[in-house]
Design an enzyme around this catalytic site. Structure first.
Site, short mmCIF file in Angstrom:
data_model
loop_
_atom_site.label_atom_id
_atom_site.label_comp_id
_atom_site.label_asym_id
_atom_site.label_seq_id
_atom_site.Cartn_x
_atom_site.Cartn_y
_atom_site.Cartn_z
N ASP A 88 51.21 -27.60 -25.83
CA ASP A 88 52.25 -27.90 -26.81
C ASP A 88 52.89 -29.24 -26.44
O ASP A 88 52.78 -29.69 -25.30
CB ASP A 88 53.28 -26.76 -26.76
CG ASP A 88 54.50 -27.04 -27.62
OD1 ASP A 88 54.33 -27.40 -28.80
OD2 ASP A 88 55.63 -26.88 -27.10
N ASP A 90 56.47 -30.63 -27.98
CA ASP A 90 57.92 -30.66 -27.94
C ASP A 90 58.47 -29.68 -26.90
O ASP A 90 58.10 -28.50 -26.88
CB ASP A 90 58.51 -30.32 -29.30
CG ASP A 90 58.23 -31.39 -30.35
OD1 ASP A 90 57.57 -32.40 -30.00
OD2 ASP A 90 58.65 -31.22 -31.50
N GLU A 97 62.75 -32.20 -28.90
CA GLU A 97 62.18 -31.66 -30.13
C GLU A 97 62.23 -32.80 -31.16
O GLU A 97 63.31 -33.23 -31.58
CB GLU A 97 62.98 -30.46 -30.64
CG GLU A 97 62.91 -29.24 -29.75
CD GLU A 97 61.59 -28.48 -29.88
OE1 GLU A 97 60.89 -28.65 -30.92
OE2 GLU A 97 61.25 -27.74 -28.94
N LYS A 222 47.30 -22.90 -33.80
CA LYS A 222 47.19 -23.30 -32.40
C LYS A 222 46.16 -22.44 -31.66
O LYS A 222 45.33 -22.95 -30.89
CB LYS A 222 48.56 -23.18 -31.71
CG LYS A 222 49.55 -24.28 -32.09
CD LYS A 222 50.78 -24.21 -31.20
CE LYS A 222 51.67 -25.41 -31.42
NZ LYS A 222 52.75 -25.51 -30.43
N ASP A 245 56.29 -23.47 -24.89
CA ASP A 245 57.63 -22.92 -24.62
C ASP A 245 58.19 -22.07 -25.75
O ASP A 245 59.15 -21.33 -25.54
CB ASP A 245 58.61 -24.07 -24.36
CG ASP A 245 58.96 -24.81 -25.63
OD1 ASP A 245 60.15 -24.85 -26.02
OD2 ASP A 245 58.05 -25.37 -26.28
N ASN A 248 55.90 -20.14 -31.46
CA ASN A 248 54.66 -20.55 -32.12
C ASN A 248 53.54 -20.85 -31.13
O ASN A 248 52.41 -21.14 -31.52
CB ASN A 248 54.91 -21.76 -33.04
CG ASN A 248 55.32 -23.01 -32.29
OD1 ASN A 248 56.05 -22.94 -31.32
ND2 ASN A 248 54.86 -24.15 -32.75
#
Length: 297
Positions: A88, A90, A97, A222, A245, A248
């Site tokens: 990931d 962000d 973010e 993802k 984190d 999603n």
């Protein structure tokens, strides 16, 4: 059955000392001598235990650690070094973010950050939350993104070392984000990822239209990206690593051989097989058995 207990701390607070390792070793059945991976920062202890006893052992060792800022993870000894990293962006590879920082440019950061937090906690669905936030950015000039990348976007500690070390050891690296290509492209290039996948913002000339090109890359996308890359590279599940984190990221974390919740939301940390709360991203290398001397410059 052999297992590996890996203890990691933040490099800025190296508290994995001999006394702590002796106490952890005493709490583990059939424990071998500790092996240092980085002085004060990381060590591992092999031990013998039935798989069914691991939850209780985690509690026992957690009691030994007390309030020490040390992460404990128990891993199988096989397939430790991974051949695929899916990460990931962000709040994982970078400290921000991106959609929240964009919203700050139009005076809406507080409003958008609240939506982001609820989505990352899993309280609301990711895709409609992303559409709602992007709609608030309508009319923002794209040249503002270059300024953001230069002035506000910072790399997470250890991110570059993680990517470069895994690449140097033959792994394929992919940045897979629910964010936007205008950010993932430059970030992936800075960190040295092989590729990046993310969402595309619709443009009206040099301004944001306030919409996103469909389909949106979210939670299931993802996971599908990880499976697609794994299959294309001819890998098995145990050879893959995913880190994130937010809610999603849960599907790809669950799909990976080693799924890591990095400084994650509580629901994500509770569901992940491995958790890094105190360490930086080099902890993911120690989880794979790398010694500090093996890190790529």
């Amino acid at each position: 059955m052999l297992h590996i207990a890996v203890l990691t701390a933040n490099p800025d607070n190296p508290v994995v000392n001999g006394d702590l390792l002796d106490r952890v070793r005493a709490a583990l059945p059939g424990a071998h001598d500790p092996k240092s991976l980085a002085d004060g920062v990381a060590a591992e202890i092999a031990f013998e235990a039935d798989a069914g006893s691991l939850p209780g052992l985690l509690d026992d060792v957690g009691s030994v650690l007390g309030n020490s800022p040390v992460d404990l993870n128990i891993l199988p000894p096989a397939h430790r070094r991974k051949a695929l990293l899916v990460a990931d962006m962000d709040s994982t590879m970078i400290g921000q973010e991106c959609v929240d920082e964009l919203a700050d440019l139009v005076g809406l950061k507080a409003q958008v950050s609240l939506i982001t937090e609820r989505a990352m906690q899993g309280e609301i669905a990711f895709e409609p939350a992303l559409r709602e936030r992007v709609a608030l950015l309508k009319g923002l000039a794209t040249n503002q993104i270059d300024r953001l990348l230069e002035e506000r976007i910072t790399l997470m500690s250890g991110a570059e070392t993680l990517v470069k070390t895994m690449r140097a050891n033959g792994a394929h690296t992919a940045l897979v984000s629910g964010g936007f290509t205008l950010f993932t492209g430059p970030v992936a290039a800075r960190l040295g990822f092989h590729e990046d996948r993310s969402n595309r913002l619709d443009l009206d000339g040099e301004f944001l239209r306030g919409t996103i090109a469909e389909p949106i890359l979210g939670r299931e996308a993802k996971r599908e990206a990880l499976v697609e890359l794994r299959d294309a590279l001819g890998l098995n599940r145990e050879q893959t690593l995913a880190v994130g984190d937010g809610a999603n990221d849960l599907a790809m974390i669950a799909e990976a051989g080693l799924g890591v919740a990095f400084r994650a939301k509580p629901a994500v940390a509770a569901a992940a097989g491995a958790r890094v709360t105190h360490g930086d991203l080099t902890a993911l290398l120690y989880l794979q058995g790398y010694h500090r001397d093996e890190f790529a410059a």
